[in-house]
Scaffold this motif. Sequence first.
Motif, PDB file in Angstrom:
ATOM      1  N   TYR A  74       0.833  -1.207   0.000  1.00 32.99           N
ATOM      2  CA  TYR A  74       0.000   0.000   0.000  1.00 32.99           C
ATOM      3  C   TYR A  74       0.869   1.258   0.000  1.00 32.99           C
ATOM      4  O   TYR A  74       0.425   2.348   0.343  1.00 32.99           O
ATOM      5  N   VAL A  85      -4.254   2.613  -5.246  1.00 29.03           N
ATOM      6  CA  VAL A  85      -3.886   3.311  -4.001  1.00 29.03           C
ATOM      7  C   VAL A  85      -3.628   4.790  -4.323  1.00 29.03           C
ATOM      8  O   VAL A  85      -2.490   5.214  -4.512  1.00 29.03           O
ATOM      9  N   HIS A 129      -2.095   8.220  -1.421  1.00 24.35           N
ATOM     10  CA  HIS A 129      -0.686   8.488  -1.110  1.00 24.35           C
ATOM     11  C   HIS A 129       0.180   7.652  -2.042  1.00 24.35           C
ATOM     12  O   HIS A 129      -0.273   6.627  -2.562  1.00 24.35           O
ATOM     13  N   PHE A 148      -1.521   5.201  11.753  1.00 28.06           N
ATOM     14  CA  PHE A 148      -0.573   4.199  12.259  1.00 28.06           C
ATOM     15  C   PHE A 148       0.121   4.633  13.544  1.00 28.06           C
ATOM     16  O   PHE A 148       1.077   3.999  13.979  1.00 28.06           O
ATOM     17  N   PHE A 194      -0.982   7.940   6.888  1.00 31.41           N
ATOM     18  CA  PHE A 194      -0.572   6.584   7.276  1.00 31.41           C
ATOM     19  C   PHE A 194       0.906   6.655   7.674  1.00 31.41           C
ATOM     20  O   PHE A 194       1.300   7.560   8.396  1.00 31.41           O
ATOM     21  N   GLN A 210       4.473   6.993   3.442  1.00 34.65           N
ATOM     22  CA  GLN A 210       3.284   7.071   2.567  1.00 34.65           C
ATOM     23  C   GLN A 210       2.772   8.523   2.494  1.00 34.65           C
ATOM     24  O   GLN A 210       1.706   8.843   3.023  1.00 34.65           O
ATOM     25  N   ARG A 212     -10.477  -1.935  -6.648  1.00 37.93           N
ATOM     26  CA  ARG A 212     -10.819  -1.653  -5.255  1.00 37.93           C
ATOM     27  C   ARG A 212     -10.040  -0.381  -4.915  1.00 37.93           C
ATOM     28  O   ARG A 212      -8.827  -0.309  -5.128  1.00 37.93           O
ATOM     29  N   VAL A 246      -8.634   3.699   0.623  1.00 35.63           N
ATOM     30  CA  VAL A 246      -8.897   4.976   1.302  1.00 35.63           C
ATOM     31  C   VAL A 246      -9.730   5.889   0.393  1.00 35.63           C
ATOM     32  O   VAL A 246      -9.401   7.055   0.175  1.00 35.63           O
ATOM     33  N   GLU A 301     -13.240   1.657  -0.760  1.00 36.93           N
ATOM     34  CA  GLU A 301     -12.954   1.405   0.654  1.00 36.93           C
ATOM     35  C   GLU A 301     -13.161   2.732   1.387  1.00 36.93           C
ATOM     36  O   GLU A 301     -12.236   3.502   1.619  1.00 36.93           O
ATOM     37  N   HIS A 312      -8.137  -7.817   5.420  1.00 32.57           N
ATOM     38  CA  HIS A 312      -6.768  -7.874   5.927  1.00 32.57           C
ATOM     39  C   HIS A 312      -6.451  -6.789   6.956  1.00 32.57           C
ATOM     40  O   HIS A 312      -5.312  -6.675   7.385  1.00 32.57           O
ATOM     41  N   ASP A 313      -7.428  -5.978   7.318  1.00 38.18           N
ATOM     42  CA  ASP A 313      -7.197  -4.908   8.294  1.00 38.18           C
ATOM     43  C   ASP A 313      -7.890  -5.156   9.627  1.00 38.18           C
ATOM     44  O   ASP A 313      -7.691  -4.382  10.561  1.00 38.18           O
ATOM     45  N   ARG A 368      -2.008  -5.673  12.718  1.00 43.99           N
ATOM     46  CA  ARG A 368      -2.891  -6.455  11.858  1.00 43.99           C
ATOM     47  C   ARG A 368      -2.284  -7.751  11.338  1.00 43.99           C
ATOM     48  O   ARG A 368      -2.915  -8.452  10.541  1.00 43.99           O
TER      49      ARG A 368
HETATM   50  C1  NOJ Z   1      -6.353   0.545   3.687  1.00 42.81           C
HETATM   51  C2  NOJ Z   1      -5.685  -0.761   3.449  1.00 42.81           C
HETATM   52  O1  NOJ Z   1      -6.655  -1.775   3.459  1.00 42.81           O
HETATM   53  C3  NOJ Z   1      -4.646  -0.925   4.540  1.00 42.81           C
HETATM   54  O2  NOJ Z   1      -4.107  -2.218   4.567  1.00 42.81           O
HETATM   55  C4  NOJ Z   1      -3.580   0.114   4.322  1.00 42.81           C
HETATM   56  O3  NOJ Z   1      -2.648   0.049   5.387  1.00 42.81           O
HETATM   57  C5  NOJ Z   1      -4.181   1.515   4.281  1.00 42.81           C
HETATM   58  N1  NOJ Z   1      -5.378   1.592   3.497  1.00 42.81           N
HETATM   59  C6  NOJ Z   1      -3.196   2.514   3.728  1.00 42.81           C
HETATM   60  O4  NOJ Z   1      -3.067   2.368   2.345  1.00 42.81           O
END
Ligand code: NOJ
Length: 530
Positions: A67, A104, A107, A152, A170, A174, A204, A207, A277, A338-339, A404
Motif C-alpha cells: 500500500y 492506491v 498516497h 498508524f 498513514f 506514505q 478496489r 482509502v 474502501e 486484511h485490516d 494487523r
Molecule cells: C487501507 C488498506 O486496506 C490498509 O491495509 C492500508 O494500510 C491503508 N489503506 C493505507 O493504504
Amino acid sequence: MSTPLTGPWWKHAVCYQIYVRSFADADGDGVGDLPGITARLPYLSDLGVDAIWITPFYTSPQHDHGYDVADYCDVDPLFGTLTDFDALLGRAHELGLRVIVDLVPNHTSSAHPWFQAALAAAPGSPERARYLFRDGMGENGEEPPNNWKSIFGGQAWTRVEDGQWYLHLFDTTQPDLDWTHPEVPAMFEDVLRFWLDRGVDGFRIDVAHGMYKAPGLPDADYSAPHPVGPLDQDDPSMVDLPSKDEPMWDQPEVHNLYRRWHQILASYDGDRMGVAEAWTATPEAMAHYVRPDELQQTFNFHWLSAPWSAAAFAEVITGTLDAVGSVGASATWVLSNHDVIRHVTRYGGGARGQARGRAALLAMLALPGSAYIYQGEELGLEQVAVPPELRRDPRSLVTGLVGRDGCRIPLPWGGEQPPYEFGPTAGQPWLPQPEAWAALSVAAQKGVAGSTLEFYREALAVRRTFAETAGDEVEMLDLGADVLAFRRGDLVCLLNCGATAVEVPEGEVLLCSGDVPGASDTTTWLRSPH
Ligand code: NOJ
C-alpha cells in the motif's frame, strides 16, 4: 462453475479477497506471488466465487506491504512480472473469474519518483506542490502544521531537512498527494487506463474517502467519542467508522473524482467497476459513493462492525438497503478483510466463534447484492497471536501495538507442518503459521463433510440458485427479539442470536449453518413460497 462473463456481473457477485503476500508462494521465498495465485485459481473457481480482488502487487518498498506504491504500472519483482500478471488474468478469465486490482490513490510511497523529486526540490517548488508540504507552526516552524494524527500512530506530519513538513495520514513512507494539483488526477487516469487496457474488470479503491482534505487543513476535533466496533485489538478507532465530520475524510470534492472515473470505466466494454474502501459515519454517507454517476460498489463496513445481536444486524440491513436503494445502487456485505480481526475470533473464537462465523456467512449470503469473502475464512481460520519480535505491520513497528499481522498469516494448503504447502520451501514463511494448522489446511478439509471448506462451497452453490432471481426486496419478519429473520422472494432466512432454540417457520430447509435448524447461533435458509 462460475457465472458466464456476461451482464453486470458485480451486482450479485461473490468476490474473494486475495492478500497477495499470504495466498500462495510459487518461487519459494516465503512470500506469496502472482504465479502462486495463478496456480491456485482452479481452487477458487471450484469454491464457487465469481471474482477475485488482489491486494497491491506493484513496485513498492513494502513498508505497508504494497500500500506504498513506487510505480503504479509495474509489478514488484517480489510478486513477479507484468507477464505473470497477464497470465493470471488470462487464466482467471478462462475459468470465468473476474479480476479486481487495488488502486492506491491517496498516497504514494516515499520512494515514488515524484516524492523523491519533491525532497530534492526547494520549498514552494512545483515538485513539492504534488504533495502536502507546509511550513510548521511555532517560532521556528518546529511544531507540525496542524494536530492531525497518523492512522498508524503518532503525528501525521514528518519534517524534512529544510524545515518543511509533509502530511502522511498513514506511515511516514506514505506521503499524501495533493489532489487539487491537476497532475495528480491526470496521472491516475493514466494508471486506470493502463490496467483497464490490460483487461482488469475493476478496481478496489484504497482509502476512497481520503484524497481531498478540508481547505486550509484545519485542526481535527479528537474529543468526540467514536462508536466502537471490535475490529482492532489495540485501538478500535483505527479502522472504526468516523463519528463526525473530520477534515481529512469524506470531503465533498472526492465525488467529482468518482464521476470522472465512472466515465472512464464506462468507456470500456464489459461492466468494469470500482468498489470504494470508504469508512463513513452512516449508511447515507456510504451511499454517496454509489450514486448512479459515481462508483458501482462500496464496502459495507457497517455490517462488519455490527455486534452479535439480531437487532444490530437488522438495523444495518434496513439502514443499508434504504440508503443504497435511495440512490438506485445495490448493497455489498463483508465480514473480514486484511485490516480487521478475523470474524470467527471477533465472535468469540473456538466452537462458538466457528458456529457464529458460519451463521453470519449465511445471513450475509442471503441478502441482495454482492458479498466479499477474505482468504482463509473458508477454512475457518482465526486471528493468530504473532509474537512481538516477528510482527511486520508498520502500525506495530511504529507503536509497538499488536497490529494487523494476525489476520495476514500465509494460508495452509496441505501437509503436516509449516509452511503447509504455502510454498515449495521448508520452514516458516514471512509470517509464522501456528503449529495447529495442519487440520485446517485445504487438503485436510477438501471433500470432508462438515468441514468449513465444504460448508462454504455448499453455501455458495445454494446461493447461486436464488441470488439473481430472489429480487432486491427484503421484508423483515418478527420471530422474537433474538432472531434476525427476513424474507427475500421465496427465501426465508433466520439467524438465531439468542441462547435458546426457536421454532422454524414452515418450508423446505435449503441449508442450515448448524446441525439443527433454529438452534442458537445458527442460520437457517428455507424455501417458503408466499
Ligand atoms: C487501507 C488498506 O486496506 C490498509 O491495509 C492500508 O494500510 C491503508 N489503506 C493505507 O493504504
